[in-house]
Design an enzyme around this catalytic site. Sequence first.
Site, PDB file in Angstrom:
ATOM      1  N   HIS A  72      -0.662   6.749   5.089  1.00  0.00           N
ATOM      2  CA  HIS A  72      -1.564   7.191   4.002  1.00  0.00           C
ATOM      3  C   HIS A  72      -1.562   8.704   3.778  1.00  0.00           C
ATOM      4  CE1 HIS A  72      -2.739   3.108   4.522  1.00  0.00           C
ATOM      5  NE2 HIS A  72      -3.448   3.338   5.615  1.00  0.00           N
ATOM      6  N   VAL A 122       1.522   3.551  -3.411  1.00  0.00           N
ATOM      7  CA  VAL A 122       1.880   4.942  -3.101  1.00  0.00           C
ATOM      8  C   VAL A 122       3.344   4.900  -2.678  1.00  0.00           C
ATOM      9  CG1 VAL A 122       1.468   6.855  -1.492  1.00  0.00           C
ATOM     10  CG2 VAL A 122      -0.474   5.560  -2.416  1.00  0.00           C
ATOM     11  N   GLN A 163       0.846  -1.194   0.000  1.00  0.00           N
ATOM     12  CA  GLN A 163       0.000   0.000   0.000  1.00  0.00           C
ATOM     13  C   GLN A 163       0.883   1.246   0.000  1.00  0.00           C
ATOM     14  OE1 GLN A 163      -3.351  -0.721   2.420  1.00  0.00           O
ATOM     15  NE2 GLN A 163      -4.396   1.129   1.850  1.00  0.00           N
ATOM     16  N   ASP A 164       1.226   1.787   1.174  1.00  0.00           N
ATOM     17  CA  ASP A 164       2.196   2.887   1.168  1.00  0.00           C
ATOM     18  C   ASP A 164       3.380   2.505   2.050  1.00  0.00           C
ATOM     19  OD1 ASP A 164       0.863   3.224   3.589  1.00  0.00           O
ATOM     20  OD2 ASP A 164       0.685   5.397   3.418  1.00  0.00           O
ATOM     21  N   PRO A 165       4.484   3.244   1.971  1.00  0.00           N
ATOM     22  CA  PRO A 165       5.700   2.822   2.677  1.00  0.00           C
ATOM     23  C   PRO A 165       5.522   2.831   4.197  1.00  0.00           C
ATOM     24  CG  PRO A 165       6.191   4.507   1.020  1.00  0.00           C
ATOM     25  CD  PRO A 165       4.701   4.450   1.159  1.00  0.00           C
TER      26      PRO A 165
END
Length: 222
Positions: A131, A122, A60-62
Amino acid sequence: MRTWTDVIGSEKEQDYFKATLATVRSEREAGKVIYPPATEVFNAFKLTELDQVKVVILGQDPYHGPNQAHGLCFSVLPGVRTPPSLVNIYKEMQRDLPDFVTPNHGFLESWAQQGVLLLNTVLTVQAGMAHSHAHLGWETFTDRVIEQINASCQGVVFLLWGAHAQKKGRFIDRSRHHVLSAPHPSPLSAHRGFIGCGHFSETNRLLSQQGMSPINWHSVCG
């Protein structure tokens, strides 16, 4: 065949992506801590060239803690404690793969070097704020990346864990590629079907069936 340099270069000409990169740059210049470091944002593409892609794992995101994110989804730098989702990935590997010994680190670069694209949807995040960069345009960029893999490659195994990753499945032609879906490995959902999914052995079965060399998932154990 196009390279990631070509793909990223042509996206950098697009207004949406110019805006994404400008926002991230201005946040860094304003003193905000952004992960991963600027030199590592596109690491996944440096380690797994387009014509080498055999498997795609979508995150998803880091990670948003210090010294964790380095541009590969689920992976952390050596010496950093293994995050909970990766603990569950290892747990499933131990269940699924003979002789898999849970590593004492979370550094997954050896998979990337074998053709596993470890891609977050992302690519940046503000420290401590999950997020926080979700609506900057990165999603459009990673949609283009998946479209490019779909069009340029053949027989890629996509591992889509959780609803967020599965949404990206709409870009994948299932007559050319393989899609394996499961709940996300996070502690909140791993026991709803991630543990028991068998994706690692199944990936290698699908690759071998196409005459492609399997992934040595055990490379992280050494």
